[in-house]
Design an enzyme around this catalytic site. Structure first.
Site, PDB file in Angstrom:
ATOM      1  N   HIS A 472      19.323  40.626 -16.847  1.00 38.47           N
ATOM      2  CA  HIS A 472      20.479  40.800 -16.122  1.00 38.47           C
ATOM      3  C   HIS A 472      21.615  40.541 -16.891  1.00 38.47           C
ATOM      4  O   HIS A 472      21.960  39.659 -17.283  1.00 38.47           O
ATOM      5  CB  HIS A 472      20.422  40.185 -14.635  1.00 38.47           C
ATOM      6  CG  HIS A 472      21.622  40.499 -13.720  1.00 38.47           C
ATOM      7  ND1 HIS A 472      22.113  39.502 -12.942  1.00 38.47           N
ATOM      8  CD2 HIS A 472      22.337  41.604 -13.954  1.00 38.47           C
ATOM      9  CE1 HIS A 472      23.128  40.098 -12.361  1.00 38.47           C
ATOM     10  NE2 HIS A 472      23.161  41.265 -12.689  1.00 38.47           N
ATOM     11  N   LEU A 483      23.465  36.240 -20.201  1.00 42.25           N
ATOM     12  CA  LEU A 483      22.416  37.142 -19.826  1.00 42.25           C
ATOM     13  C   LEU A 483      21.639  36.228 -19.031  1.00 42.25           C
ATOM     14  O   LEU A 483      21.333  35.144 -19.229  1.00 42.25           O
ATOM     15  CB  LEU A 483      21.235  37.439 -21.147  1.00 42.25           C
ATOM     16  CG  LEU A 483      20.256  38.010 -20.987  1.00 42.25           C
ATOM     17  CD1 LEU A 483      20.382  39.299 -20.015  1.00 42.25           C
ATOM     18  CD2 LEU A 483      19.170  37.892 -22.011  1.00 42.25           C
ATOM     19  N   GLU A 484      21.156  36.721 -17.617  1.00 42.95           N
ATOM     20  CA  GLU A 484      20.339  36.196 -16.719  1.00 42.95           C
ATOM     21  C   GLU A 484      18.842  36.527 -16.913  1.00 42.95           C
ATOM     22  O   GLU A 484      18.870  37.821 -16.511  1.00 42.95           O
ATOM     23  CB  GLU A 484      21.024  36.276 -15.272  1.00 42.95           C
ATOM     24  CG  GLU A 484      20.198  35.532 -14.223  1.00 42.95           C
ATOM     25  CD  GLU A 484      20.724  35.818 -13.021  1.00 42.95           C
ATOM     26  OE1 GLU A 484      21.547  36.913 -12.785  1.00 42.95           O
ATOM     27  OE2 GLU A 484      21.048  34.845 -11.951  1.00 42.95           O
ATOM     28  N   VAL A 485      18.111  35.699 -17.433  1.00 41.42           N
ATOM     29  CA  VAL A 485      16.440  36.219 -17.435  1.00 41.42           C
ATOM     30  C   VAL A 485      15.892  35.798 -16.277  1.00 41.42           C
ATOM     31  O   VAL A 485      15.843  34.709 -15.709  1.00 41.42           O
ATOM     32  CB  VAL A 485      16.016  35.700 -18.727  1.00 41.42           C
ATOM     33  CG1 VAL A 485      14.419  36.007 -18.645  1.00 41.42           C
ATOM     34  CG2 VAL A 485      16.431  36.237 -20.025  1.00 41.42           C
ATOM     35  N   THR A 521      23.135  34.710 -10.030  1.00 44.14           N
ATOM     36  CA  THR A 521      24.650  35.268 -10.204  1.00 44.14           C
ATOM     37  C   THR A 521      24.935  36.198  -9.019  1.00 44.14           C
ATOM     38  O   THR A 521      26.176  36.307  -8.623  1.00 44.14           O
ATOM     39  CB  THR A 521      24.853  35.833 -11.497  1.00 44.14           C
ATOM     40  OG1 THR A 521      24.032  36.819 -11.921  1.00 44.14           O
ATOM     41  CG2 THR A 521      24.696  34.885 -12.670  1.00 44.14           C
TER      42      THR A 521
END
Ligand SMILES: NC(=O)c1ccc[n+]([C@@H]2O[C@H](COP(=O)([O-])OP(=O)(O)OC[C@H]3O[C@@H](n4cnc5c(N)ncnc54)[C@H](O)[C@@H]3O)[C@@H](O)[C@H]2O)c1
Length: 741
Positions: A472, A483-485, A521
């Site tokens: 994301h 970056l949201e994994v 988030t």
């Protein structure tokens, strides 16, 4: 213990500075912090400077010296922050600063000229050391960067670096670098007169040695004479008018302070102290400014703002080393080629950061027109960088040569990782997943950039759910650092580690979260937005709420954000969140009227604010669309409401709704740690950095106090304010999220 061989060949305990005297009389002084990958200035550097620049260089065999780094790609990366952490009072900090001043004076007053030969990062205290040398030669390598980044840690340069920079480049340029902490590349350093020469790395030391001998031959005062600037150039005339007379300077500093307040809302003390030091220097000279600097250094070091910013620095450093899995034996898969599905806003942005990370990218969309737009988006970013001299034309061409486009699945076999950024539609995501599983090679990873659909739902029909992961990104991708994994219960740890490794190469700070509605988030913003809408119903004006939130430190207010993100996007996601997470996500019913009125926000110039000609007519700044209240079925804002609901209540209700939701995510195991929750909120959503993130904020105010406030709202406002169970538990146990107390 490390040992090293000195000039007389005897083995001694490893020192930071070693001296090697060449037959031509040039002493090569190497700074090499034993046992560390990079050089920093630690507690014993001052003593070392005393020994080397005070005594050793007096040796009559030595004519001149060159200061180099013993590390491959850093000169000196700044002060040792672990050492700074041990300082417990402002007066200790001031004393530490004075010790630095004395050490640096040793270098300035060295019996022989010292030329810094700089390759790699030369930051903070490292640049201050370099500026105190009698000349500087830089390698032309991309890794060579100069900066005074202390301001980003809530501090100021403590070894007269601001003043020495101002001596070379003038007050205004020194202010610019001191207040922003931005990088100065070698070519810029040369044009500003900070570097005396810029040469290829293989001949760096040789050129520096030649220059050092030349300075020795010239005699005292050591130094390269600055080229006289034409007094008639426009820039020089402005500089003289502003910097060279007390009235001009007063104006200059007044404007600079106003600018700082405008940019930071007055929440950060360091920029003001930086201006104090430069003003003291301009008015009274170096000696007079030293006391101002030492005093301010001690105070800033103890400030809670600096504490929070340093904690963020340590958290991001820890994340750089984090593989994203708790099992150290898990290794990331090799990724060279990435296929991107969707050349829209996000797909094109991800393409750019992937190319920058050294990957080859194949960009796929439905037709050539969409691909053309995507390629133009990427080309515009790189062209902008060439224009700003952050990149050469050659580097631009090389980067773009890694990009190919397609409208079919041919060539998908080459991809190690496929990232989808097609429309936010589950059926479409399933369709592209099936295409990838049919066309890509076995073992290829499928990553989704969805902003709201649980990855588990996307992966449900997958033949290989272990290869499906969420990546994301945030818009604009080339600017937003997070970056949201997202891992599902089926995602293999190796796939998670690969997504994290790719994100890091793309220049991102990466957090890994567990799957769920809105992940972390996209979820935490919901209750904040809703609370803002409820405040609107209580008679407050849109701008009153937005301004109060900005004053608390958010980059923009909730309604500005809603216009930017898209009211339609929020309206699409809202009901899904309500269904999954309940009461806390229910907006006031009147909000549906916005979409019925075709209000999407900035994208169709119809939102809470005016855009286009209507806005221009009203002059500079943002203007609320007065028709918004009628659309929502509300009377015009009630001036008395501002009396009833204070700014503090607006700030607390909106921010604590966010914080409470973050704690829900923590308690439910969406987050791996409070650290990740803080970094995700700051880097992805703009939570005020000086407050340290939602979890640090709770720790600072005290969990019991935060619980008291939330329970107060719960009683007064209603069910949506039920405190997160993890907060109740923590407050009762008398603990904090970050583990102390
Ligand atoms: N816009 C944001 O701020 C943001 C932030 C994070 C995540 N996201 C997510 O990223 C995804 C894309 O968002 P966007 O804003 O870039 O949308 P967009 O509308 O700008 O782009 C989507 C692109 O996908 C293309 N497309 C559609 N079907 C396709 C197919 N079968 N194969 C290849 N391409 C196809 C479209 O032609 C279009 O170019 C969505 O899932 C969205 O939720 C968006």
């Amino acid at each position: 213990m490390n040992t090293t061989t000195t000039t007389n060949g005897s083995a001694k305990p490893a020192r930071i500075l070693t001296i090697d005297v060449r037959p031509d009389g040039v002493a090569i002084v190497t700074y090499d912090l034993p046992g560390e990958p990079v050089n920093t200035l630690n507690a014993s550097f001052a003593e070392e400077f005393e020994r080397v620049f005070g005594e050793a260089l007096s040796d009559p065999l030595i004519k001149a010296a060159v200061l180099v780094s013993g590390k491959p790609d850093t000169f000196i990366a700044g002060a040792d922050l672990e050492m700074l952490k041990t300082v417990t009072t402002a007066s200790q900090g001031t004393e530490l600063c004075r010790t630095g001043h004395r050490a640096i004076l040793r270098l300035v007053d060295s019996p022989k000229p010292v030329v810094a030969a700089i390759h790699g990062a030369c930051l903070g205290g490292g640049l201050e050391v370099a500026l105190a040398c009698h000349a500087r030669v830089l390698s032309d390598d991309k890794k060579t960067v100069l900066a005074l980044p202390e301001v980003q840690l809530g501090l100021l340069p403590g070894m007269n670096g601001l003043q020495r920079l101002a001596e070379k480049v003038g007050l205004q340029v020194a202010m610019d670098y001191g207040l922003s902490g931005k990088n100065m590349r070698a070519a810029k350093a040369k044009s500003l007169g900070v570097a005396d020469d810029v040469v290829p790395q293989p001949i760096l030391v040789e050129v520096a040695a030649e220059l050092a001998l030349k300075l020795a031959a010239q005699g005292r005062p050591f130094g390269v004479k600055a080229k006289k600037k034409s007094a008639f150039s426009a820039a020089e005339l402005t500089r003289l008018a502003l910097e060279a007379n007390p009235i001009g300077r007063k104006l200059l500093f007044k404007k600079a302070r106003e600018e700082v307040t405008k940019k930071s809302g007055g929440h950060y003390p360091a920029p003001y102290r930086i201006l104090d030091v430069l003003a003291a220097f301009a008015d009274g000279g170096l000696q007079a400014s030293r006391d101002v600097e030492a005093q301010a250094f001690g105070e800033l070091l103890m400030s809670s703002v600096s504490r929070r910013l340093v904690e963020i620095f340590f958290a991001t450093t820890a994340l750089k080393k984090d593989t994203g899995t708790d099992d150290a034996s898990v290794k990331a898969r090799k990724v060279e080629a990435i296929e991107l599905l969707g050349a829209g806003l996000m797909g094109a942005g991800i393409t750019y950061v992937s190319l920058s990370g050294g990957y080859s990218v194949r960009l796929k969309d439905r037709d050539d027109e969409a691909l053309g737009r995507g390629v133009k988006y990427v080309a515009d970013i790189v062209d902008g960088r060439v224009k700003k001299k952050q990149m050469t034309r050659l580097e631009r061409d090389k980067l773009l040569s890694g990009l190919t486009t397609t409208t079919d699945t041919s060539g998908m076999k080459a991809a190690d990782l496929v990232i989808e950024a097609v429309f936010e539609d589950l059926a479409l995501k399933h369709k592209v997943l099936a295409e990838v599983e049919a066309s890509a090679r076995p073992g290829a990873i499928f990553a989704s950039n969805t902003s709201s659909i649980p990855i588990g739902k996307i992966a449900a029909p997958a033949k290989h759910p272990e290869n499906v992961v969420g990546m994301h990104y945030f818009s604009p991708v080339h600017k937003m650092p997070l970056l949201e994994v997202i891992r599902t219960k089926d995602t293999s740890p190796e796939v998670v580690a690969t997504a994290v490794a790719v994100g890091k190469k793309q220049g991102k700070t990466v957090i890994v979260v567990n799957d769920g509605y809105g992940f972390y988030t996209s979820r935490v913003l919901g209750p904040l937005m809703n609370e803002a809408s409820y405040l609107l119903l209580e008679g407050l004006a849109v701008e009153t709420i937005d301004k109060a939130m900005q004053a608390w430190g958010w980059p923009v207010g909730p309604f500005t954000l809603l216009d930017e993100v898209g009211i339609d996007v929020a309206a699409h996601v809202g009901p899904i969140m309500v269904e999954a997470l309940g009461e806390r996500f229910v907006p006031p019913p009147t909000m549906v009227k916005l979409t019925q009125d075709q209000r999407k926000g900035r994208k169709n110039e119809r939102g809470f604010y005016l855009y286009g000609d209507a806005a221009k007519k009203l002059g500079r700044g943002k203007h609320v669309d007065p028709s918004i209240y009628g659309v929502l079925g509300l009377p015009a804002p009630d001036p008395k409401a501002s009396g009833r609901v204070s700014s503090e209540e607006i700030q607390m209700r909106c921010s604590l709704a966010f914080v409470n939701e973050a704690i829900h995510c923590y308690g439910e195991g969406i987050l791996r740690s409070a650290r990740d929750g803080d970094i995700g909120a700051i880097f992805g959503l703009g939570f005020p950095p000086f407050r340290g993130g939602p979890f640090r904020y709770v720790d600072t105010v005290g969990p019991a106090e935060i619980l008291r406030r939330i329970e107060g709202y719960h009683e007064r406002i209603g069910k949506r304010w039920a405190p997160a169970p993890a907060l109740v538990e923590l407050a009762r146990a008398g603990k904090t999220f970050h583990g102390k107390g």
